[in-house]
Write a protein that holds these residues in place. Sequence first.
Motif, mmCIF file in Angstrom:
data_model
loop_
_atom_site.group_PDB
_atom_site.id
_atom_site.type_symbol
_atom_site.label_atom_id
_atom_site.label_comp_id
_atom_site.label_asym_id
_atom_site.label_seq_id
_atom_site.Cartn_x
_atom_site.Cartn_y
_atom_site.Cartn_z
ATOM 1 N N THR A 187 0.828 -1.201 0.000
ATOM 2 C CA THR A 187 0.000 0.000 0.000
ATOM 3 C C THR A 187 0.867 1.257 0.000
ATOM 4 O O THR A 187 1.908 1.305 0.649
ATOM 5 C CB THR A 187 -0.922 0.018 1.227
ATOM 6 O OG1 THR A 187 -0.132 0.001 2.402
ATOM 7 C CG2 THR A 187 -1.831 -1.208 1.230
ATOM 8 N N GLY A 188 0.401 2.299 -0.739
ATOM 9 C CA GLY A 188 1.141 3.558 -0.788
ATOM 10 C C GLY A 188 2.569 3.351 -1.241
ATOM 11 O O GLY A 188 3.509 3.871 -0.637
ATOM 12 N N ALA A 189 2.747 2.579 -2.322
ATOM 13 C CA ALA A 189 4.082 2.157 -2.757
ATOM 14 C C ALA A 189 5.001 3.350 -2.993
ATOM 15 O O ALA A 189 4.620 4.336 -3.631
ATOM 16 C CB ALA A 189 3.974 1.320 -4.028
ATOM 17 N N GLN A 190 6.239 3.254 -2.471
ATOM 18 C CA GLN A 190 7.276 4.256 -2.664
ATOM 19 C C GLN A 190 8.416 3.635 -3.478
ATOM 20 O O GLN A 190 8.472 2.429 -3.700
ATOM 21 C CB GLN A 190 7.792 4.766 -1.326
ATOM 22 C CG GLN A 190 6.720 5.344 -0.421
ATOM 23 C CD GLN A 190 6.053 6.560 -1.021
ATOM 24 O OE1 GLN A 190 6.720 7.509 -1.441
ATOM 25 N NE2 GLN A 190 4.729 6.532 -1.095
ATOM 26 N N PHE A 191 9.346 4.466 -3.930
ATOM 27 C CA PHE A 191 10.461 3.960 -4.738
ATOM 28 C C PHE A 191 11.287 2.930 -3.972
ATOM 29 O O PHE A 191 11.838 1.999 -4.567
ATOM 30 C CB PHE A 191 11.342 5.118 -5.196
ATOM 31 C CG PHE A 191 10.648 6.053 -6.140
ATOM 32 C CD1 PHE A 191 10.264 5.633 -7.395
ATOM 33 C CD2 PHE A 191 10.359 7.349 -5.768
ATOM 34 C CE1 PHE A 191 9.612 6.484 -8.262
ATOM 35 C CE2 PHE A 191 9.707 8.209 -6.634
ATOM 36 C CZ PHE A 191 9.330 7.773 -7.887
ATOM 37 N N LYS A 192 11.342 3.071 -2.657
ATOM 38 C CA LYS A 192 12.128 2.133 -1.863
ATOM 39 C C LYS A 192 11.536 0.735 -1.875
ATOM 40 O O LYS A 192 12.192 -0.240 -1.478
ATOM 41 C CB LYS A 192 12.237 2.631 -0.424
ATOM 42 C CG LYS A 192 10.908 2.689 0.314
ATOM 43 C CD LYS A 192 11.081 3.248 1.714
ATOM 44 C CE LYS A 192 9.743 3.325 2.453
ATOM 45 N NZ LYS A 192 9.896 3.889 3.810
ATOM 46 N N HIS A 193 10.277 0.602 -2.328
ATOM 47 C CA HIS A 193 9.636 -0.702 -2.362
ATOM 48 C C HIS A 193 9.908 -1.453 -3.663
ATOM 49 O O HIS A 193 9.456 -2.608 -3.812
ATOM 50 C CB HIS A 193 8.128 -0.559 -2.155
ATOM 51 C CG HIS A 193 7.771 -0.018 -0.820
ATOM 52 N ND1 HIS A 193 6.848 1.001 -0.635
ATOM 53 C CD2 HIS A 193 8.236 -0.316 0.422
ATOM 54 C CE1 HIS A 193 6.753 1.290 0.640
ATOM 55 N NE2 HIS A 193 7.572 0.499 1.308
ATOM 56 N N SER A 194 10.595 -0.848 -4.606
ATOM 57 C CA SER A 194 10.960 -1.551 -5.830
ATOM 58 C C SER A 194 11.994 -2.629 -5.509
ATOM 59 O O SER A 194 12.952 -2.388 -4.756
ATOM 60 C CB SER A 194 11.540 -0.575 -6.864
ATOM 61 O OG SER A 194 10.569 0.347 -7.283
ATOM 62 N N GLY A 195 11.791 -3.833 -6.070
ATOM 63 C CA GLY A 195 12.761 -4.898 -5.836
ATOM 64 C C GLY A 195 12.145 -6.267 -5.980
ATOM 65 O O GLY A 195 11.054 -6.446 -6.533
ATOM 66 N N LYS A 196 12.848 -7.261 -5.476
ATOM 67 C CA LYS A 196 12.467 -8.666 -5.597
ATOM 68 C C LYS A 196 11.602 -9.078 -4.405
ATOM 69 O O LYS A 196 11.979 -8.867 -3.247
ATOM 70 C CB LYS A 196 13.727 -9.537 -5.659
ATOM 71 C CG LYS A 196 13.465 -11.041 -5.699
ATOM 72 C CD LYS A 196 14.785 -11.799 -5.618
ATOM 73 C CE LYS A 196 14.555 -13.310 -5.529
ATOM 74 N NZ LYS A 196 15.818 -14.059 -5.380
ATOM 75 N N TYR A 197 10.456 -9.703 -4.710
ATOM 76 C CA TYR A 197 9.556 -10.205 -3.681
ATOM 77 C C TYR A 197 9.446 -11.721 -3.820
ATOM 78 O O TYR A 197 9.127 -12.236 -4.900
ATOM 79 C CB TYR A 197 8.177 -9.560 -3.783
ATOM 80 C CG TYR A 197 8.163 -8.129 -3.288
ATOM 81 C CD1 TYR A 197 7.754 -7.811 -2.000
ATOM 82 C CD2 TYR A 197 8.588 -7.091 -4.109
ATOM 83 C CE1 TYR A 197 7.759 -6.502 -1.543
ATOM 84 C CE2 TYR A 197 8.600 -5.777 -3.668
ATOM 85 C CZ TYR A 197 8.180 -5.493 -2.384
ATOM 86 O OH TYR A 197 8.192 -4.198 -1.936
ATOM 87 N N THR A 198 9.701 -12.434 -2.751
ATOM 88 C CA THR A 198 9.685 -13.893 -2.746
ATOM 89 C C THR A 198 8.536 -14.382 -1.876
ATOM 90 O O THR A 198 8.379 -13.934 -0.726
ATOM 91 C CB THR A 198 11.007 -14.452 -2.216
ATOM 92 O OG1 THR A 198 12.081 -13.973 -3.024
ATOM 93 C CG2 THR A 198 11.006 -15.985 -2.243
ATOM 94 N N CYS A 199 7.732 -15.279 -2.438
ATOM 95 C CA CYS A 199 6.641 -15.914 -1.688
ATOM 96 C C CYS A 199 7.107 -17.309 -1.277
ATOM 97 O O CYS A 199 7.532 -18.114 -2.117
ATOM 98 C CB CYS A 199 5.384 -16.006 -2.548
ATOM 99 S SG CYS A 199 4.036 -16.947 -1.781
#
Length: 794
Positions: free
Chosen positions: A303-315
């Motif tokens: 929620t409220g995505a910022q530039f710092k949230h860009s990257g690899k997400y692993t489930c």
Amino acid sequence: MSPRASFTDHNRVLIIEDVRIEDGGTYICHASRYTTARTQKNVTLFIETKPYFSYPLKSQHVDIGSKLTWRCEATAMPEPVYEWYKDGVRLVIIPGKISIVRNVLTIQNLDISDNGMYQCSAENIYGKSFTEGQLRVLAFPPSFVKEPLIDVMFGVVGGNITYPCNPEAAPTPTYTWLKNNMELNLNPGDTTSRIRMLQNGNLLILNINPGDVAYYTCRAENQFGRSTSTGQLQIADKVVIGLPPVNVQVKVNQTAFLRCQASYNSLQDVIYTWLFNDEIIDINKNVYYKQGVSQTLTGLFVTGAQFKHSGKYTCRAQTTKEHTEAWAFLTVLGNEPAGVYAIQSSIGTSSLRLSWTVGASNGESILFHTVEALPVMLNEWYTAVDHVSDVSSIVPGLDNKKRVVEVRGLNPGCGYRFRVYSTNSFGVGPRSRQSDAYTTRYGPPTHPPTHVGGGYGSVGDLTITWMPLEDYQLGGPGIGYHVYYRRNLTDTWTNKVQLTGNVGKYVTQVGAYNYYLLYDVMIQPYNDLGQGPNSSVSTIYSAEEIPSISITNVQAYPYNATALMVTWDPVPDTREVMKGKLLGYQVNYWERFTDDPIMNSISWRGQMSSGLVIGLLPDMWYTVNLQALNMAGMSQISETDFQLTLKMAPRMYPTEIHVGSHGSQSVYVTWRGVTTGIEEEPIQGYILRYWFDGDDIRTASDVRVGKQDQAVIYGIQKNYLYCLRVLGFSTGGDGTMSELVYFTLGGRIAAVDQSLTEVKATASHLTKKYGSKNSSYKFWSSYVISWDIIGAFL
């Protein structure tokens, strides 16, 4: 209370700086003494403004044949009038097609002809504002080009799996599922079958068994065509992520969803864990992340995505025996500025050239940049250069990532820090890190002094005042001021004085004979680097002289037992008589025959010929005299007059008050009268004071009669409860009021239960009134006692 609010004059004056529409509302002023005496006053503040759109219209992409409801919302006072336009032409209501209700536009059965640029306008007496958005009606056959079915999905025996079918289509297609090219004949929204089709077209298989291994085909169809996509389901011997996350792009400040759905044996439990750049995310502590469900798919919300949230997400899906993982990348779209610095060789007294390096534009080209500056002495950011187009800030021959702009309007000798933020079609990006502090070169002051005035002081003085320059406005060392003054309506500045230091006052002698004359004054700052700009010319008065006049024809008259009315001949408010400007008058008074009496005084502002002196003792002789006032002091004492106050007002109050019905809008009141003693003035008559129950007694109406014991009150309204008090009056003033009596148009209320503070009425229908005739509560009412305080709160 607004943080921009402040108080003056012992909290009696509320000041709201930079007033905004949200400052409107009801304000309550409470006044109280150190005792229990208190009162309050409500003031409603209305803020009026031209309409502005807090949330502009957003462009819409809508399926053909569907319905569009478009709402625009403007903030304005008074309320705005809305209108809608398409391609610059005002829209009108077309029954069955276009509906317009204030700020809501509804278009039925959309087709290609409805494409265009739409505008909503809001207008009131202060102006008209617009917001716009583009409507695009979509019409095309289904296509799986962007998101075909997953080639191979793995499921676990006894587990569940969802096979998504998400073709692009307009309008929304109908879905058909096939297994090995044979239709499954599924009904959308079925909730009982083991193999079912969800409302969104996805295929859900519960309790997977080996017989489910097959090729599955999703067929999507609308009036423009048909398309299919096929994938294979296979059995795995361990937990698998059947629907892994896929790469997602999201605009800055919006919400992204990363799906992740595992297939596992129903006899086991599975726990989902998410990692960001291979670090476990603590969902409970990080407010940006939340696990949930979107369109029947489990996953992670950012929620409220910022530039710092860009990257690899692993489930990571984990059971008690094993775990499996799948990952994807989230890209936050926007713009991201880089570091900022000033070109040292360009720093001047009021300008410099600022350079920075643009970062990644994150999906869209940069449109423009904004430069903000922070004066070190002020510690408050402001916009120094606005809307610097990206093209204009490129310097040919330099690195194409470099941007340069000239910042003007800086103060000499002042330190500044700078920062930059960029804007593209996705919105405004974050601000860069602030630069180091850069100090402009010393130079002459660039700001003139403000608030130039003065005009008080001793006789013969000319007092000149101004607001000294702030530290950031000095420009350099050696600050001082040139003070110019001359007689009003002359052409030449005959007097000039040079002062050193950052002062704000100068006093000079112009002669006692030049009292209360107009002078023009002007202030110019300077420092060691040169002279600054002149202030505007202000006109002030020289100091006043003490008045020499004596007021004549002073006479005092009895007003009541505790007050005297004093009259006099007003003095001419001229320079020759008052030696300045008349401020008002002061009456001095004291007890005539008392040894060593205390002298009291009361004053009034403005020109007048009489004044009421209150707070005196009954039947007492007083001596009075008068003086006129100006800024220099008080005039000579006038002639003296003597006067006796009247005896006291009636001290006894009427009793045995009865109220009966008299007419359709009147009641008949009787009472037992009062007698007066030798210390009281003879009674002249009676006052019947009545008001709506629940209102303040100060809203009461009076009926005055002579020396009698009955009267009629007219204008009584049906179904309302009234309060009544009767009192005698004389030349000494109003006497003591009787006990409180309640009545209606039908007569006096039978009983009052004071312990319950409820009014019990014999009438079958009773209204208690609050404030206005129309705001009332019917039947039983609570009676609230309030105290009237005689005198003013200081």
